[in-house]
Motif scaffolding. Structure first.
Motif, PDB file in Angstrom:
ATOM      1  N   TYR A  94      43.579 -69.211  76.051  1.00  0.00           N
ATOM      2  CA  TYR A  94      43.695 -67.751  75.968  1.00  0.00           C
ATOM      3  C   TYR A  94      45.007 -67.400  75.296  1.00  0.00           C
ATOM      4  CZ  TYR A  94      46.631 -68.307  80.173  1.00  0.00           C
ATOM      5  OH  TYR A  94      47.598 -68.704  81.063  1.00  0.00           O
ATOM      6  N   ASP A  95      45.123 -66.131  74.881  1.00  0.00           N
ATOM      7  CA  ASP A  95      46.391 -65.685  74.301  1.00  0.00           C
ATOM      8  C   ASP A  95      46.614 -64.230  74.662  1.00  0.00           C
ATOM      9  OD1 ASP A  95      44.878 -64.108  72.558  1.00  0.00           O
ATOM     10  OD2 ASP A  95      44.786 -65.712  71.059  1.00  0.00           O
ATOM     11  N   ILE A  96      47.684 -63.675  74.112  1.00  0.00           N
ATOM     12  CA  ILE A  96      48.093 -62.324  74.516  1.00  0.00           C
ATOM     13  C   ILE A  96      47.017 -61.278  74.198  1.00  0.00           C
ATOM     14  CG2 ILE A  96      49.334 -61.946  72.331  1.00  0.00           C
ATOM     15  CD1 ILE A  96      51.466 -60.430  74.015  1.00  0.00           C
ATOM     16  N   LYS A  97      46.231 -61.525  73.162  1.00  0.00           N
ATOM     17  CA  LYS A  97      45.218 -60.543  72.777  1.00  0.00           C
ATOM     18  C   LYS A  97      43.946 -60.700  73.591  1.00  0.00           C
ATOM     19  CE  LYS A  97      46.619 -60.560  68.012  1.00  0.00           C
ATOM     20  NZ  LYS A  97      46.665 -62.020  67.847  1.00  0.00           N
ATOM     21  N   ASN A  98      43.759 -61.895  74.109  1.00  0.00           N
ATOM     22  CA  ASN A  98      42.546 -62.146  74.856  1.00  0.00           C
ATOM     23  C   ASN A  98      42.849 -62.950  76.119  1.00  0.00           C
ATOM     24  OD1 ASN A  98      40.059 -62.702  75.805  1.00  0.00           O
ATOM     25  ND2 ASN A  98      39.407 -63.960  74.062  1.00  0.00           N
ATOM     26  N   LEU A  99      43.096 -62.194  77.201  1.00  0.00           N
ATOM     27  CA  LEU A  99      43.512 -62.848  78.452  1.00  0.00           C
ATOM     28  C   LEU A  99      42.327 -63.271  79.321  1.00  0.00           C
ATOM     29  CD1 LEU A  99      46.663 -60.716  79.121  1.00  0.00           C
ATOM     30  CD2 LEU A  99      46.558 -63.137  79.689  1.00  0.00           C
ATOM     31  N   GLN A 100      41.111 -63.020  78.822  1.00  0.00           N
ATOM     32  CA  GLN A 100      39.893 -63.362  79.583  1.00  0.00           C
ATOM     33  C   GLN A 100      39.917 -64.804  80.105  1.00  0.00           C
ATOM     34  OE1 GLN A 100      37.738 -61.369  80.671  1.00  0.00           O
ATOM     35  NE2 GLN A 100      38.681 -59.681  79.534  1.00  0.00           N
ATOM     36  N   GLY A 101      40.314 -65.709  79.204  1.00  0.00           N
ATOM     37  CA  GLY A 101      40.283 -67.138  79.524  1.00  0.00           C
ATOM     38  C   GLY A 101      41.123 -67.498  80.737  1.00  0.00           C
TER      39      GLY A 101
END
Ligand code: ADP
Ligand code: GLC
Length: 481
Positions: free
Chosen positions: A267-274
């Motif tokens: 995951y990363d800052i734009k996509n915290l779903q993970g």
């Protein structure tokens, strides 16, 4: 610019704590700045086994006070050239770098690290058998503390930087070892290596170094006080003009939630779903109830009073009543290990503990926990609170050392400013820690604010870039005639 970096541990070959991470990452960052950094390391079995192209570079059949040794040369997996000291009598044994398998210090640690210090000094003066001589020798912690002392008494010595990673560990040994390991009699005095009648490796390093650094600006101030100077505050005040606090950075490739092989989902800052998949995996692996409604506190630490483990164990049952879950990973004090396992037994599904060293689990905790705990009584820099911020896991920290230099307390003002990144408690006691935990849980329940906090954490730059430049400037200053 040529620099010899002397250390007693380096990740991933041999690691007991943050020094290994720094020894892996800082030389790489310095090499990226075109500094020719090379490393010197003791030849523990873990090191000799991991390196497959070792070649003999020099022989030291009869150093006064030490068994015969050889210098082998190879390159670390990260590309940093290194020399390894092969000396079976001192290093070829099971157990760890400083202690045997039961946690008792090796009785010959003075010679194990005296030899490391001695060979570092030989390589950094006119006597060197190699065709490469450093412009500066960079020593780390007490294990390398005799290097500046040896160098003080020889010709053609390179200037030395001594970095203090933790002044609580000093390497104190009987006075007679001073001359036994080849230091001149005259060095054994208060203006020298003597410390309350004993030989102190740390004092030797600090006294004879040309420049002292430590791993955060706050800790540089704290070690000049009686409270945290561990008896060396007077010397440090005296040398304050050549004492600099430089924050540690982190290896942003090794610790990257977007590309970490230890996670089940990147995951990363734009996509915290993970991040939530990693929480589920952590709960599953550690036998916690699968629950995405309540926050999960995580801790990865040496189990010692320094890290505030005593306080944490004391409040654990109150933490899970917030309500929350708690996962603990660490090793060290056997009594604390036992108490942690006992808590997990007492609160199944709510508290989980693993007593041991597990690099992969450490990564998963940084990612899968919601809130990271670092209630250190004192902390020279601390790396885990940096890793946790990079993984979007805001830390709860005690107001000390590197923790205050790297975490911004979450409140109305810092949220508005956009730099809030964790929760700081001021007083080293249960009510103060619990109040911070309550604030953290309340913020966690406000999903929008929590997301902002996570994004602040993840957008911070903890890379080595700036700090490596600060070391470069100190080296350059020492090289000026
Ligand atoms: P210190 O060097 O004082 O122990 P730091 O925060 O600077 O503290 O660094 C600790 C390092 O050791 C981090 O990389 C952390 O993840 C790691 N670590 C500590 N205990 C364990 C453990 N039980 N298992 C895996 N990694 C650990
Ligand atoms: C020491 C300190 C820790 C620091 C590490 C690396 O082990 O306890 O605070 O981060 O060294 O410098």
């Amino acid at each position: 610019m040529q620099v010899l970096f002397v250390t007693s541990e380096v990740a991933p070959l041999i690691k007991t704590g943050g020094l290994a991470d720094v020894s892996a990452a800082l030389p790489t960052a310095l090499r990226d700045m075109n500094i020719d950094v090379r490393m010197l390391l003791p030849g523990y079995p873990q090191v000799l086994q991991a390196l497959v192209n070792l070649q003999v570079a020099a022989d030291f059949p009869a150093l006064p006070g030490f068994p015969p040794a050889r210098l082998l040369v190879d390159v670390l997996p990260n590309g940093v050239p290194l020399w390894v000291i092969e000396c079976p009598q001192l290093y070829q044994r099971g157990g760890g770098a400083y202690q045997d398998a039961t946690g008792i210090d090796w009785p010959d640690n003075a010679h194990r690290f005296g030899l490391l210090s001695k060979i570092a000094a030989i390589l950094s003066c006119a006597e060197t058998p190699l065709d490469w001589k450093p412009d500066v020798v960079h020593c780390n912690d007490w294990q390398t503390g005799l290097t500046p002392a040896y160098l003080h008494f020889v010709a053609g010595a390179a200037p030395c930087v001594m970095t203090v990673h933790n002044i609580a560990f000093q390497g104190i040994f009987p006075s007679q070892l001073t001359t036994n390991m080849g230091l001149p009699e005259e060095s054994f005095q208060p203006d020298g290596v003597e410390f309350f009648g004993d030989l102190s490796f740390m004092k030797a390093g600090l006294y004879y170094a040309d420049h002292i650094t430590t791993v955060s600006p706050s800790y540089a101030r704290e070690i000049q006080t009686a409270e945290l100077g561990f008896g060396l505050q007077g010397l440090l005040v005296h040398k304050r003009k050549v004492l600099t606090g430089i924050l540690n950075g982190i290896d942003t490739k090794e610790w990257d939630p977007a590309a970490d092989p230890n996670l089940v989902q990147p995951y990363d800052i734009k996509n915290l779903q993970g991040k939530s998949a990693n929480k589920r995996e952590l709960q599953n692996r550690m036998g916690l109830h699968i629950n995405d409604k309540i926050p999960l506190f995580g801790l990865v630490s040496r189990f010692t009073r320094q890290k505030g483990l005593d306080l944490l164990l004391e409040v654990a049952s109150q933490l899970i009543a917030l309500p929350a879950q708690l996962v603990l990973l660490g090793s060290g004090d056997k009594e604390m290990e036992r108490a942690a396992l006992e808590l997990a037994h007492q609160y199944p599904g709510q508290i989980a503990a693993f007593a041991g060293f597990d690099e992969s689990l450490a990564h998963l905790i940084e990612a899968g926990a919601d809130i990271f705990l670092m209630p250190s009584r004192f902390e020279p820099c601390g790396l885990n609170q940096l890793y946790s911020q990079r993984y979007g896991t805001p830390p709860i920290v005690h107001a000390t050392g590197g923790l205050i230099d790297t975490v911004v307390d979450c409140n109305a003002v810092s949220l508005l400013r956009g730099d809030a990144s964790g929760f700081i408690f001021n007083s080293m006691d249960a009510p103060s820690l619990l109040a911070a935990a309550r604030r953290a849980v309340a913020t966690y329940d406000d999903k929008k604010t929590w997301r902002l906090l996570q994004q602040n954490c993840m957008s911070k730059d903890f890379s080595w870039r700036q700090s490596a430049a600060a070391y470069h400037d100190i080296y350059a200053q020492l090289m000026r005639p």
